[in-house]
Scaffold this motif. Structure first.
Motif, PDB file in Angstrom:
ATOM      1  N   ASP A 106       0.816  -1.223   0.000  1.00 38.34           N
ATOM      2  CA  ASP A 106       0.000   0.000   0.000  1.00 38.34           C
ATOM      3  C   ASP A 106       0.846   1.267   0.000  1.00 38.34           C
ATOM      4  O   ASP A 106       0.623   2.187   0.793  1.00 38.34           O
ATOM      5  CB  ASP A 106      -0.959   0.027   1.210  1.00 38.34           C
ATOM      6  N   THR A 108       2.063   4.834  -0.619  1.00 35.45           N
ATOM      7  CA  THR A 108       1.217   6.017  -0.808  1.00 35.45           C
ATOM      8  C   THR A 108       1.937   7.178  -1.490  1.00 35.45           C
ATOM      9  O   THR A 108       1.329   8.222  -1.688  1.00 35.45           O
ATOM     10  CB  THR A 108       0.665   6.512   0.547  1.00 35.45           C
ATOM     11  N   ARG A 120       2.409   9.259   6.200  1.00 31.65           N
ATOM     12  CA  ARG A 120       2.266   7.826   5.908  1.00 31.65           C
ATOM     13  C   ARG A 120       2.922   7.496   4.566  1.00 31.65           C
ATOM     14  O   ARG A 120       2.671   8.155   3.559  1.00 31.65           O
ATOM     15  CB  ARG A 120       0.790   7.448   5.872  1.00 31.65           C
ATOM     16  N   GLY A 122       3.242   3.886   3.725  1.00 28.11           N
ATOM     17  CA  GLY A 122       2.673   2.591   3.386  1.00 28.11           C
ATOM     18  C   GLY A 122       2.431   1.812   4.659  1.00 28.11           C
ATOM     19  O   GLY A 122       2.369   2.388   5.747  1.00 28.11           O
TER      20      GLY A 122
END
Length: 184
Positions: A106, A108, A120, A122
């Motif tokens: 994930d 980002t 953030r 990931g």
């Protein structure tokens, strides 16, 4: 290239616990045929899904999936952020430093993005998945690098027989580096 100067640094994950299952910075890692390597970062033990944050303001110079498999382990999701040192740090004879985050899902951010402190990046990937690079235990590989940036993914290990890929002097124990930066 002029990168942002972080006013402060923080650990990418709290609590920051180096995994007993893998290695901490500088550990001598056994390999096949009696060969060995030096681990160039800390393996931080956390549950899969734990959010990984930027240690400080920086620029994303690498963000990609280097998927692993049962036949060939790899980084999985890997991000490298570039930071410029504050002027006191220049006594250590480097202008830029890089924070390296591996074994994530994930992601980002993309190369060229500006990130803020604690943004953030990931999340830690599940063990034995392509996103984790096919390592057994979910963990974050976190490293600090002060060598030249060549636009390619950095190694996770220093191997004596491949000494030209990197120099041990360009790698630093992550927690000590952050603690020293905070005190300046």
């Amino acid at each position: 290239m002029v990168y942002p100067v972080p006013r402060r640094l923080s650990l990418p994950i709290v609590p920051y616990t180096v995994s007993d299952e893998y290695w901490k910075f500088g550990d001598r890692v056994p390999r096949r045929f009696g060969l060995w390597a030096r681990h160039l970062g800390d393996d931080v033990a956390v549950p899969a899904g734990t959010v990984v944050s930027a240690i400080g303001e920086g620029e994303v110079v690498l963000s990609e999936m280097r998927l692993g498999s049962e036949q060939k382990r790899n980084w999985g999701g890997v991000i490298v952020l570039a930071h410029k040192t504050n002027f006191q740090f220049s006594i250590f004879n480097f202008q830029n430093f890089y924070s390296v985050y591996g074994h994530m899902r994930d992601l980002t951010v993309e190369a060229g993005d500006h990130v803020t402190a604690e943004q953030r990046l990931g999340a830690v990937a599940e063990g034995y998945t392509p996103e984790n690079g096919w390592w057994k235990v979910p963990h974050l590989h976190f490293a600090i690098y002060t060598g030249p940036w060549r636009g390619v993914v950095l190694p996770g290990y220093w191997r004596p027989e491949r000494f030209w890929r990197t120099s041990l002097r360009w790698w630093h124990e992550p927690r000590a580096f952050i603690d020293k930066y905070i005190k300046l």
